[in-house]
Write an enzyme that holds these catalytic residues in place. Structure first.
Site, PDB file in Angstrom:
ATOM      1  N   GLN B 188       0.870  -1.171   0.000  1.00 28.02           N
ATOM      2  CA  GLN B 188       0.000   0.000   0.000  1.00 28.02           C
ATOM      3  C   GLN B 188       0.903   1.215   0.000  1.00 28.02           C
ATOM      4  O   GLN B 188       1.405   1.625   1.035  1.00 28.02           O
ATOM      5  CB  GLN B 188      -0.915  -0.027   1.228  1.00 28.02           C
ATOM      6  CG  GLN B 188      -1.726  -1.316   1.354  1.00 28.02           C
ATOM      7  CD  GLN B 188      -2.869  -1.423   0.347  1.00 28.02           C
ATOM      8  OE1 GLN B 188      -3.673  -0.512   0.212  1.00 28.02           O
ATOM      9  NE2 GLN B 188      -2.915  -2.521  -0.399  1.00 28.02           N
ATOM     10  N   ALA B 229     -11.640   2.962   4.629  1.00 22.45           N
ATOM     11  CA  ALA B 229     -10.702   2.044   3.977  1.00 22.45           C
ATOM     12  C   ALA B 229      -9.894   2.744   2.896  1.00 22.45           C
ATOM     13  O   ALA B 229     -10.121   3.915   2.588  1.00 22.45           O
ATOM     14  CB  ALA B 229     -11.464   0.862   3.405  1.00 22.45           C
ATOM     15  N   HIS B 230      -8.995   2.008   2.275  1.00 23.95           N
ATOM     16  CA  HIS B 230      -8.081   2.594   1.285  1.00 23.95           C
ATOM     17  C   HIS B 230      -8.825   3.105   0.061  1.00 23.95           C
ATOM     18  O   HIS B 230      -9.780   2.533  -0.402  1.00 23.95           O
ATOM     19  CB  HIS B 230      -6.989   1.612   0.870  1.00 23.95           C
ATOM     20  CG  HIS B 230      -7.435   0.251   0.471  1.00 23.95           C
ATOM     21  ND1 HIS B 230      -6.571  -0.695  -0.002  1.00 23.95           N
ATOM     22  CD2 HIS B 230      -8.653  -0.339   0.491  1.00 23.95           C
ATOM     23  CE1 HIS B 230      -7.234  -1.785  -0.276  1.00 23.95           C
ATOM     24  NE2 HIS B 230      -8.480  -1.615   0.023  1.00 23.95           N
ATOM     25  N   ASN B 231      -8.349   4.243  -0.422  1.00 20.77           N
ATOM     26  CA  ASN B 231      -8.841   4.859  -1.661  1.00 20.77           C
ATOM     27  C   ASN B 231     -10.252   5.415  -1.563  1.00 20.77           C
ATOM     28  O   ASN B 231     -10.837   5.796  -2.578  1.00 20.77           O
ATOM     29  CB  ASN B 231      -8.753   3.870  -2.835  1.00 20.77           C
ATOM     30  CG  ASN B 231      -7.315   3.533  -3.182  1.00 20.77           C
ATOM     31  OD1 ASN B 231      -6.720   2.638  -2.589  1.00 20.77           O
ATOM     32  ND2 ASN B 231      -6.734   4.288  -4.096  1.00 20.77           N
TER      33      ASN B 231
END
Lengths: 345, 345, 345
Positions: B188, B229-231
């Site tokens: 990541q 969460a991511h993005n």
């Protein structure tokens, strides 16, 4: 690069790529990726110099790495372009390390860490800043513990374990005996074991066992803010998404997928290869391979049937009232004229 | 005071008020407040010397600050009576600051903080004790970071951002590729951007993007124990209440309200001005302005209709059985005596 | 031992037991326990030298401690065999303690703690490593604060309070006034009070009040990752299981049990002795003694009735369609042959 990530190269292999970017951000010197053929249309507009493509995608308009598993190829390519920080061995001057702790010379202990008595830390393991390692904790090789993690006394970590910031491993289980109306704490004297290749998310909590061990099996990945209660046993290669809660003494199999915000009650067994949908509430054992949804959780086809029925409920009520109306009309008609046989009498 | 909080004064303006208290706790030297006319009856019993009142409330029995927005007036009055701590510039002797970190002379770095290489911290910003600031983090002006926050490498904070204790900004997203039955971590390598005036609650987690940035827009307020969460992309002036979870790559609009314990699946779009009720589970896109409830989430009027129908379900079953009984009686009656035409034959 | 834990001894009292283990792990020198007669069958296979048994269990095959409350006996026996760490009074050299903080000589302050101005810490209280104690915090006697806890300014802890790692006590409540489309922070100038014998789980969050105090009553136990919003009042001897969220200003009675992942909206009253089932969503007041389930929460018997009806819903739809078919046949038959009376005409 194709060789290093195990892919078939298609097109001009001489292009130099300097980094990896998403479709929209990539420039001519970047490698981009399409993991799903549904996103292929967005590739045309991308300025990326090269692309990771699924085997099934049609011919590309630029150099491509063909992969049967584009996500895996992406993982490998990222590891090539952005290698993890090298661990610089040594103990930071501001870390507080007990005299009898055994820190491998190949381990890295960051600033303001606390390593208590009897702890052992393996080679290649890096503890970032402000980590707490309790008495008699054992950490294997090549682990990564991010800033502000707490590992309470007696916790065991295997090799290549990753623990993210704010996670608390080994806090007391939530166990009390009733003494009249009051609660008496049951001392929680067990521990937590995280096997090899486990990853624990930010601000997650894995409680120590009352007696024995709470255990997370090899390769299992646990997301942020997950709660694992005392004496839970989780198998291998299981995935537990954010904000899930597993209650005391429950057993989760291997290769299980538990989606976000699921709750599992205490003392149940979830078989191998089970899939539990988001926000489900598991109240009893789930046989291996089952897919369950809902709260309380039921087989997913049954859940979908009930959901569809529930959506039609308002119409069902109307249909019932219409039926009753017709029945009443029929009854009234018969009442007025008598039953046929009676009419003949 | 009326001037400083932008209110119309009603009654004796010469009274001296020394503090602000709730209705029940206020004494003669205190200002109290009624934000809703439903609570007006409790004002009579209050010993408060003065009161903040909605414009719509009837005449008060004591000096009053009339406000079209009593909450806003309360916010301003509290800021007058209890000004935030002045930031005392300087770096505490026990903080560990990398040689190449750039800390503005007007910033305050508390005891036992860690500031890694390449970090930048703006004027007027205060880091309380034991904060972790990773490599190349950029923090703007007049931010407040409470004790024991982790800002992982590369995180950007705009101006006037507030981050509460235990929050973890920039931990790795939960991304793995499958390699047979095992999971391989996808590095990541993206980051988190918190725009101006964002506030992040205690023990919340905002994950870094796989590539690019997870972004929280200007003025958005995020409560305790929320998972981003991511993005994920969140718009401006959006409110996300405690224990909500937003899954990877989802996009949340501006001026959205997400109530407590909501879950949003990955890759969906929530339009501007959407309201999502508590504990809802959002499984697909929500158009702008919609109000949704339930798990899976549906328009709130539909949800309420289904809920009412479900509550009547046991009666519905009974009604159905009664209908069947009447139908059976009718059928039996016709059976006994033959159909009317047949009886004639 | 029997005397110290208040039990009746059955069988040979001369056996020496060295520790306490679960049924499967216990050896001949260990004491084990059976808290529920359903698990008695597993006792035979256990190698344990002695056992804690419920009064109601049949005669044992080995020395037994008979108890009317085996969990309580277990709690006491564990306390005998594994006494809590003795607190070694003193302040660690690396702790940062304000000059005007008052730390009792009988208290223990661990490494890298920060104790701010005006804080008071009582005798017998132990702060583990890296704890943050804000300005004017008051901590009573014999408390235990685990590593990496944050106690924000003004927080009060009674005696024998336990706070687990990562918990944040006294972060700002989530309160904003709207100023057009934007949110203006309402200063949160109240505090948190944790009464005697309260226990707070890992990574839980208890927010300070806007004005006044958020209060957790004597003997109440709060599990990991629980959210208690500003101005909440919780009674005595209440149990709140992991990942529960209580919204602002709600009042929870005494001896209440709130199971995991429950949400409670703001400004409601939960009476004494209420039981709230897991994942419930409480949207209005709950009278004392009630047992509620579901989201929105309703009395549990009603919930179970609705659940059973919902499970039968697909069949209900079918039954309705079958009924309609029969009714249509009847109508058609009458149509063909005319109504009986009419047939006579």
């Amino acid at each position: 690069l194709a060789e290093r990530v195990g892919c078939r190269l298609e097109g001009d292999g001489s292009i130099e790529v300097g980094g990896i970017c998403a479709l929209e951000e990539a420039g001519p010197a970047d490698l981009t990726f399409v993991t799903d053929v549904r996103h292929l249309s967005r590739l045309q507009a991308s300025r990326a110099g090269a692309v990771i493509l699924p085997e099934s995608a049609s011919a590309a308009d630029r150099p491509a790495l063909r992969s049967p598993n584009p996500y895996l190829t992406l993982a490998r390519a990222l590891a090539v372009f952005q290698p993890a920080d090298r661990v610089l061995p040594g103990v930071h001057a501001t870390a507080v390390v007990a005299a009898d702790a055994r820190v491998d010379p190949g381990a890295s202990i960051g600033p303001l860490c606390v390593i208590a008595s009897g702890a052992e830390i393996g080679a290649g393991t890096a503890l970032d800043a402000q980590v707490y390692v309790g008495a008699n904790v054992r950490i294997g090789r090549d682990c990564r513990v991010f800033p502000q993690v707490t590992l309470r006394e007696g916790t065991h970590l295997g090799d290549r374990v990753i623990v993210h910031s704010g996670a608390v491993i080994g806090a007391d289980g939530f166990g009390y005996a009733r003494d009249g109306a009051r609660y008496v704490k049951i001392p929680q004297v067990g521990r937590v074991v995280l096997d090899d290749d486990v990853e624990i998310g930010a601000n997650a909590a894995v409680d120590r066992a009352t007696l024995g061990a709470t255990r997370i099996g090899r390769g299992t990945k646990i997301d942020n803010l997950v709660q694992i209660a005392h004496n839970v046993q989780v198998g291998e290669d299981t995935v537990i998404v954010a904000q899930v809660g597993i209650s005391g003494s429950s057993q989760i199999g291997s290769r299980v997928t538990i989606a976000g915000q699921v709750g599992v009650v205490d003392h149940v067994r979830i078989g191998d290869n089970v899939v539990i949908g988001a926000q489900a509430g598991v109240t009893k054992d789930v046989p291996q391979g089952a897919v369950v949804l809902g709260s309380p959780a039921i087989p997913h086809l049954e859940f979908k049937r009930q959901l569809a029925s529930t959506a039609r409920l308002p119409q069902l009520g109307k249909a019932l009232r219409a039926l009753e109306e017709r029945l009443r009309a029929l009854e009234a008609r018969l009442e007025r004229h008598g039953a046929p046989g009676e009419a003949d009498a």
